[in-house]
Design an enzyme around this catalytic site. Sequence first.
Site, PDB file in Angstrom:
ATOM      1  N   HIS A 234     -15.017 -14.300  64.500  1.00  0.00           N
ATOM      2  CA  HIS A 234     -16.071 -15.209  64.057  1.00  0.00           C
ATOM      3  C   HIS A 234     -16.094 -16.412  64.995  1.00  0.00           C
ATOM      4  O   HIS A 234     -15.242 -16.545  65.876  1.00  0.00           O
ATOM      5  CB  HIS A 234     -15.813 -15.647  62.616  1.00  0.00           C
ATOM      6  CG  HIS A 234     -16.002 -14.549  61.610  1.00  0.00           C
ATOM      7  ND1 HIS A 234     -15.772 -14.732  60.271  1.00  0.00           N
ATOM      8  CD2 HIS A 234     -16.409 -13.264  61.748  1.00  0.00           C
ATOM      9  CE1 HIS A 234     -16.027 -13.614  59.626  1.00  0.00           C
ATOM     10  NE2 HIS A 234     -16.404 -12.699  60.506  1.00  0.00           N
TER      11      HIS A 234
ATOM     12  N   GLU B 207     -15.361 -19.626  64.846  1.00  0.00           N
ATOM     13  CA  GLU B 207     -14.215 -20.537  64.940  1.00  0.00           C
ATOM     14  C   GLU B 207     -13.088 -19.925  65.768  1.00  0.00           C
ATOM     15  O   GLU B 207     -12.513 -20.581  66.640  1.00  0.00           O
ATOM     16  CB  GLU B 207     -13.677 -20.877  63.539  1.00  0.00           C
ATOM     17  CG  GLU B 207     -14.694 -21.463  62.606  1.00  0.00           C
ATOM     18  CD  GLU B 207     -15.424 -20.418  61.754  1.00  0.00           C
ATOM     19  OE1 GLU B 207     -15.910 -19.393  62.308  1.00  0.00           O
ATOM     20  OE2 GLU B 207     -15.533 -20.632  60.536  1.00  0.00           O
TER      21      GLU B 207
ATOM     22  N   CYS C 179     -15.022 -18.754  56.559  1.00  0.00           N
ATOM     23  CA  CYS C 179     -14.809 -17.743  55.519  1.00  0.00           C
ATOM     24  C   CYS C 179     -13.400 -17.851  54.954  1.00  0.00           C
ATOM     25  O   CYS C 179     -12.447 -18.132  55.667  1.00  0.00           O
ATOM     26  CB  CYS C 179     -15.081 -16.339  56.059  1.00  0.00           C
ATOM     27  SG  CYS C 179     -13.999 -15.817  57.388  1.00  0.00           S
TER      28      CYS C 179
ATOM     29  N   CYS D  82     -11.127 -17.079  58.420  1.00  0.00           N
ATOM     30  CA  CYS D  82     -11.193 -18.194  59.376  1.00  0.00           C
ATOM     31  C   CYS D  82     -10.590 -19.460  58.773  1.00  0.00           C
ATOM     32  O   CYS D  82      -9.935 -20.240  59.463  1.00  0.00           O
ATOM     33  CB  CYS D  82     -12.633 -18.448  59.802  1.00  0.00           C
ATOM     34  SG  CYS D  82     -13.321 -17.097  60.775  1.00  0.00           S
TER      35      CYS D  82
END
Length: 149
Positions: free
Chosen positions: A55, A57, A80, A89
């Site tokens: 993702h 990040e 998330c 994350c």
Amino acid sequence: MGEYDDKEAYYMEVALEVSKQALPDCLPNPPVGCVIVSKGRIIAKGFTQPPSKPHAEVHALSQIPKNINNLTIYVTLEPCSFYGKTPSCAETIATDNRISKIVVAIIDPDPRNNGKGIDVLKSVGKEVVLGISSKEVSMFLLPFLSKGD
């Protein structure tokens, strides 16, 4: 939400622009953008990779040397909190001692998240700021977000 200066809005604007690079490869995941700032400079940019890949990040964090500390992350959508095809994350950020502050534009309406990612970050003492550029980010991101229906 609190007060913020123009620099924070600028960093979030950059994160929003970066998020657009995720399309269309990230779908069905939302196109999230992230910038990481150290000493007033953007040192990394990340966006949602194709499904089962990092993702935004984690994509941005992978670009930063281990010895740089006191980082601030600007991310367009709440990190998330659940483990899907990729690790959480929020947990990744929570356990990374280099990160001191997380600035989030909007809460993720997905029922698996919906504030839980923020709770994870706050539970370990990370500073969390919500709502920077939320109107601009919402206009772009809302069509891509799951509301659990």
